[in-house]
Design a protein around this motif. Structure first.
Motif, PDB file in Angstrom:
ATOM      1  N   ILE A  23      -4.465  -3.094  -4.365  1.00 45.18           N
ATOM      2  CA  ILE A  23      -3.126  -2.939  -4.928  1.00 45.18           C
ATOM      3  C   ILE A  23      -2.119  -3.833  -4.204  1.00 45.18           C
ATOM      4  N   LYS A  24      -2.142  -3.849  -2.889  1.00 49.87           N
ATOM      5  CA  LYS A  24      -1.154  -4.634  -2.134  1.00 49.87           C
ATOM      6  C   LYS A  24      -1.166  -6.115  -2.513  1.00 49.87           C
ATOM      7  N   PRO A  25      -2.326  -6.776  -2.607  1.00 54.24           N
ATOM      8  CA  PRO A  25      -2.302  -8.185  -3.029  1.00 54.24           C
ATOM      9  C   PRO A  25      -1.742  -8.369  -4.445  1.00 54.24           C
ATOM     10  N   ALA A  26      -2.041  -7.434  -5.335  1.00 59.60           N
ATOM     11  CA  ALA A  26      -1.508  -7.517  -6.692  1.00 59.60           C
ATOM     12  C   ALA A  26       0.008  -7.402  -6.684  1.00 59.60           C
ATOM     13  N   VAL A  27       0.537  -6.530  -5.847  1.00 58.39           N
ATOM     14  CA  VAL A  27       1.984  -6.387  -5.726  1.00 58.39           C
ATOM     15  C   VAL A  27       2.590  -7.675  -5.183  1.00 58.39           C
ATOM     16  N   VAL A  28       2.006  -8.206  -4.124  1.00 57.66           N
ATOM     17  CA  VAL A  28       2.513  -9.453  -3.528  1.00 57.66           C
ATOM     18  C   VAL A  28       2.488 -10.571  -4.574  1.00 57.66           C
ATOM     19  N   ALA A  29       1.441 -10.631  -5.377  1.00 58.74           N
ATOM     20  CA  ALA A  29       1.319 -11.671  -6.400  1.00 58.74           C
ATOM     21  C   ALA A  29       2.415 -11.559  -7.458  1.00 58.74           C
ATOM     22  N   ASN A  30       2.888 -10.349  -7.715  1.00 58.61           N
ATOM     23  CA  ASN A  30       3.901 -10.149  -8.748  1.00 58.61           C
ATOM     24  C   ASN A  30       5.333 -10.139  -8.231  1.00 58.61           C
TER      25      ASN A  30
END
Length: 171
Positions: A23-30
């Motif tokens: 989840i954290k990488p997906a958040v950073v990506a967005n």
């Protein structure tokens, strides 16, 4: 409200919640979709969006994989490990691994006044001068925002991002 809305593009609906390291990488990506950088932050209209990962943890490696080769708007994304702390101001988005928590004050000082969005997943990051702190509450990934720090570095955060935050804090 949790950050699953920011991570939604990265996983199909009706899927069990992903582990924190996904989840954290997906958040950073967005996140960049909700932040406005000054035009002067880029050498040209076609310059790449530079993401730096400082330190090492499971999330850091996943961020490199999640963003490398992607696009943010019209810009290609270039993701790299930050070779030394003195280089932190050379990025548009800087993910600070928990392994670098003891050097946070120095990192914040090095980017002072520079359009660098700082993101980390350790306690009290936003309260200590970071901009977006990813936290886990009740088993869900959420985030805290230090809008004052972002504004001081020339970044504009969207109202939608501020509404999604678990907390908006001041350093």
């Amino acid at each position: 409200m949790c950050v699953h809305a920011l991570a939604a593009e990265q996983q199909p609906p009706d899927v069990n919640p992903a582990p924190e390291a996904e989840i954290k990488p997906a958040v950073v990506a967005n996140l960049p979709k909700f932040v406005e950088w000054p035009a002067a932050a880029f050498q040209s209209p076609s310059s790449a969006f530079q993401v730096g990962v400082l330190g090492d943890d499971s999330v850091a490696g996943s961020i490199v994989l999640a963003l490398n080769g992607k696009r943010i708007g019209d810009r290609a994304v270039s993701v790299s490990r930050v070779p030394k702390i003195e280089d932190v101001a050379n990025y548009h988005l800087l993910y600070v691994s928990a392994s670098e928590e003891r050097r946070l004050e120095a990192i914040i000082k090095l980017i002072e006044g520079r359009p660098v969005l700082t993101v980390a997943g350790f306690n009290r990051f936003a309260q200590r001068g970071g901009m977006v702190g990813l936290i886990v509450q009740d088993g869900k990934v959420r985030f805290e925002i230090n809008e004052r720090a972002a504004r001081a570095n020339g970044l504009r955060l969207s109202a939608n991002l501020l509404r999604l935050a678990a907390a908006v804090v001041a350093s």
